[in-house]
Design an enzyme around this catalytic site. Sequence first.
Site, PDB file in Angstrom:
ATOM      1  N   ARG A 127      64.695  40.418  35.009  1.00  0.00           N
ATOM      2  CA  ARG A 127      65.779  39.520  34.567  1.00  0.00           C
ATOM      3  C   ARG A 127      65.233  38.244  33.933  1.00  0.00           C
ATOM      4  O   ARG A 127      65.681  37.833  32.869  1.00  0.00           O
ATOM      5  CB  ARG A 127      66.675  39.143  35.748  1.00  0.00           C
ATOM      6  CG  ARG A 127      67.319  40.353  36.385  1.00  0.00           C
ATOM      7  CD  ARG A 127      68.395  39.964  37.368  1.00  0.00           C
ATOM      8  NE  ARG A 127      68.656  41.062  38.280  1.00  0.00           N
ATOM      9  CZ  ARG A 127      69.825  41.303  38.861  1.00  0.00           C
ATOM     10  NH1 ARG A 127      70.846  40.529  38.640  1.00  0.00           N
ATOM     11  NH2 ARG A 127      69.978  42.313  39.693  1.00  0.00           N
ATOM     12  N   GLU A 165      74.951  51.299  33.699  1.00  0.00           N
ATOM     13  CA  GLU A 165      74.181  52.510  33.347  1.00  0.00           C
ATOM     14  C   GLU A 165      74.946  53.545  32.521  1.00  0.00           C
ATOM     15  O   GLU A 165      74.378  54.183  31.627  1.00  0.00           O
ATOM     16  CB  GLU A 165      73.607  53.164  34.617  1.00  0.00           C
ATOM     17  CG  GLU A 165      72.522  52.348  35.323  1.00  0.00           C
ATOM     18  CD  GLU A 165      73.053  51.170  36.117  1.00  0.00           C
ATOM     19  OE1 GLU A 165      74.270  51.147  36.387  1.00  0.00           O
ATOM     20  OE2 GLU A 165      72.260  50.267  36.470  1.00  0.00           O
ATOM     21  N   GLU A 208      62.902  42.030  40.361  1.00  0.00           N
ATOM     22  CA  GLU A 208      64.110  41.436  39.779  1.00  0.00           C
ATOM     23  C   GLU A 208      63.762  40.230  38.913  1.00  0.00           C
ATOM     24  O   GLU A 208      64.329  40.043  37.833  1.00  0.00           O
ATOM     25  CB  GLU A 208      65.099  41.002  40.879  1.00  0.00           C
ATOM     26  CG  GLU A 208      65.641  42.154  41.717  1.00  0.00           C
ATOM     27  CD  GLU A 208      66.651  43.039  40.991  1.00  0.00           C
ATOM     28  OE1 GLU A 208      66.991  42.756  39.838  1.00  0.00           O
ATOM     29  OE2 GLU A 208      67.100  44.027  41.606  1.00  0.00           O
ATOM     30  N   ASP A 251      64.248  55.083  39.624  1.00  0.00           N
ATOM     31  CA  ASP A 251      64.724  55.098  38.237  1.00  0.00           C
ATOM     32  C   ASP A 251      63.838  54.483  37.151  1.00  0.00           C
ATOM     33  O   ASP A 251      63.304  55.175  36.276  1.00  0.00           O
ATOM     34  CB  ASP A 251      66.140  54.492  38.157  1.00  0.00           C
ATOM     35  CG  ASP A 251      66.312  53.169  38.915  1.00  0.00           C
ATOM     36  OD1 ASP A 251      65.304  52.598  39.339  1.00  0.00           O
ATOM     37  OD2 ASP A 251      67.466  52.710  39.053  1.00  0.00           O
TER      38      ASP A 251
HETATM   39  C1  DMJ Z   1      69.920  46.212  36.702  1.00  0.00           C
HETATM   40  O1  DMJ Z   1      69.453  45.040  37.267  1.00  0.00           O
HETATM   41  C2  DMJ Z   1      68.808  46.992  36.110  1.00  0.00           C
HETATM   42  O2  DMJ Z   1      69.332  47.884  35.212  1.00  0.00           O
HETATM   43  C3  DMJ Z   1      68.001  47.721  37.115  1.00  0.00           C
HETATM   44  O3  DMJ Z   1      67.011  48.542  36.556  1.00  0.00           O
HETATM   45  C4  DMJ Z   1      68.843  48.554  38.025  1.00  0.00           C
HETATM   46  N1  DMJ Z   1      70.152  48.111  38.215  1.00  0.00           N
HETATM   47  C5  DMJ Z   1      70.726  46.936  37.730  1.00  0.00           C
HETATM   48  C6  DMJ Z   1      72.137  47.115  37.249  1.00  0.00           C
HETATM   49  O4  DMJ Z   1      72.850  48.122  37.838  1.00  0.00           O
END
Ligand code: DMJ
Length: 643
Positions: free
Chosen positions: A272, A535, A268, A401
Site C-alpha cells: 500500500r 478482486e 501491507e 494469492d
Molecule cells: C488488497 O490489499 C490487496 O489486493 C491484497 O493483495 C489482498 N487483498 C486486499 C483487498 O482485498
Amino acid sequence: MTTPALLPLSGRRLPPLALGAAAFPHHRATLRLSEKFILLLILSAFITLCFGAFFFLPDSSKHKRFDLGLEDVLIPHVDTSKGGKNLGGFLIHGQGHDEHRHREEEERLRNKIRADHEKALEEAKEKLKKSRDEIKAEIQTEKNKVVQELKKKDSKPLPPVPLPNLIGINSGEPADPDVREKRNKIKEMMKHAWDNYRQYGWGHNELKPIARKGHSTNIFGNSQMGATIVDALDTLYIMGLHDEFREGQEWIDKNLDFSVNSEVSVFEVNIRFIGGLLAAYYLSGQEVFKIKAVQLAGKLLPAFNTPTGIPWAMVNLKSGVGRNWGWASAGSSILAEFGTLHMEFVHLSYLTGDPVYYNKVMHIRKLLQKMDRPNGLYPNYLNPRTGRWGQHHTSVGGLGDSFYEYLLKAWLMSDKMDTEARKMYDDAIEAIEKHLIRKSNGGLTFIGEWKNGHLERKMGHLTCFAGGMFALGADGSRDDKAGHYLQLGAEIAHTCHESYDRTTLKLGPEAFKFDGGVEAVAVRQNEKYYILRPEVIETYWYMWRFTHDPKYRQWGWEATQAIDKYCRVSGGFSGVKDVYSSSPTYDDVQQSFFLAETLKYLYLLFSNDDLLPLDNWVFNTEAHPLPVLHLANTTLSGNPAYR
Ligand code: DMJ
C-alpha cells in the site's frame, strides 16, 4: 550517581534542550520533558554551587574529593617512571620547574572549570526565570530543529537514473457517451469516498463512514500513517482529480513520518505505502514520493534479520524488532506476505542504485527454489527460523494469492527477461491446475484450497483475482497454451460473477462453496460479508483488456450500481455484513483498498486501453501501476546507477 551524566567532567555542560529533543523526539514526551528539564536545571544549579564551594575548601580536602575519579580528566597520563606520583588525581613531580609548571596548569584548569560553572549557573538562573510555556516553546523549537536536520539528512538526493518509458499517462477518455457517463459516475464515487475521508478521517489510516471518524487496524500499527491518502494518490491522479492529489501530496510531504514506535505489517506497508508512493512518483514525477518510499523501505529492512532471511510478518518501524502473527502455524511467516515484495523492491534498487532491496527478494526466491514442494504446491506457511514449511495448506486466495501473482509480474516487469520467475510461475500454476482447480456439478470452474491432504471445495473472494492473473499470463505460457489460460481466466470470471449474481445485493460474499448442492454461495454466516474488495472487478478489467467482450463492462457496471446502492452512505462507503439480506447492516469501514483498487479498476474498465497500457505498466497487488523496467537482465546491470 547522576552527576556525570548531567555535568560532563570536561567541564562543558550538555545543552539540555538539545539532549531532550534528540532523546525524546515524540510529541507525547514533550510534557514529561519539560518537567524533567526543570528538575535537571535545579540539580545542575545545585551541583554548580557545590563546585563553587569546593574551591574555597583547603587543599587537602580537595585532593580527597578528586579521588572520586576526576583525575583522568585533569591529567590523563600518570607517568610514575619520572619519580612523580599520582596523589589524589594531581600529578606531583616533587620539585622545581615541573612543580611550577604543574601549578600553572592546575590553576588554568581550575579557572576554566570555575568560569564554565558560573556560566552554567547563570544559564540555569535565566531558565528558571522563564515560564513553563516559554520553556515548552524552547523545547519545541529545539525539537523542530532536530526533526528538520533529520529530514535534511534523509532527503539526500538519490542518484539520477534514467526514467523508464512512461507511456500512456493520459486521460483515456472514451468516445462513447454512455461509457463516458459511467466513467464519470465512478469518478464521482471516488470523490465521495475521498471528500468524506478528507472531512472526517484526514491523516487516519481509514475512515468509519457512519461514525464519521478515523479508523485503523493492526496492520498499520498504532500510528496514523494516512494509509488512505497514500493508497488513493494514483487513482486521484489517473482520474484527473488534481486538487485532491495535491492535498494528498502536501500531507505526505509535511506529515508522513516513519520514525514512529509502531509495529506494522511488512506486506501491507509494502503493497500500500511503498507501492502507492512509487506509483505516485512515476505518474507525477514528484520527488517527494520517491524519497518517502525509500525512507520507508529502510525501516522495513530490519524485518529481514532472521536466521533464513525470510522476513518477519511485522516490524516495529522504530526499534526494527520483528515478529510473526500469533495465529500463523508454528511461528511461520506467510507465503503471500514475504512473497509479495519483489516488484516494489526491484524498483527501489533501480531508483536508489542500492542493490540491498533486490538482494533481499532474490534471496527469498533462491531459498524457495531449493525447497521441496508437496505435490509441486507451495504451502502457505514457512518458518523463518528453521526454513521449514509449517502446516501443509495451499491457497490461491488468502495467505498464498499474491505470491503467484508476483512471480508472473516479476517476469512482465523485467520486460520478460526474468525467465526464472516465469518458470516458477508456470510450474506453480501447473500444480495448482492439477490439484486445486475443479469444475462443479453445475459447470462452474472454481479454485479450491488444499488442506491437510484433501481439497476443500471453497473459493474466497480474494481468489477471484486469479482470473485476471491467468489472462495476464496467457501470452508467453509454456507449450503455447495461451488460449487455454485465457479460457481459464474467463471461466473464473464467470464463476465469480455468479457468486455476485446469486446474492440479494448483487455483491459477492467473502467465501463461497461448491459442495452438497451448493454452488458459488456462502454457507456460513461469517462468510457472507462484502468489504468493498476489488478482486472480481480486477478480473473483469483484465478480461476486458484481453478480449473486449462487452459482458465484462456490463458486469462491472452491475457491481458499480450495487456498491453505490448498498454500500454508499452519506459519510462515504461502507462494507456490508450480509450480501444475502435485503436490509444489510454496515461494518462501518471504508477500506483504503476501495480507493486504491476497486474504484481504479472500475475506472480503467470504462477507459480507453491506451491509459496505462499493459505492455508498459504492471500493477502491483494493490493496483499501483509500476512501469516495466527495460533492463538487460535481472541483476539490474542495465541500471547505470550500479556501474
Ligand atoms: C488488497 O490489499 C490487496 O489486493 C491484497 O493483495 C489482498 N487483498 C486486499 C483487498 O482485498
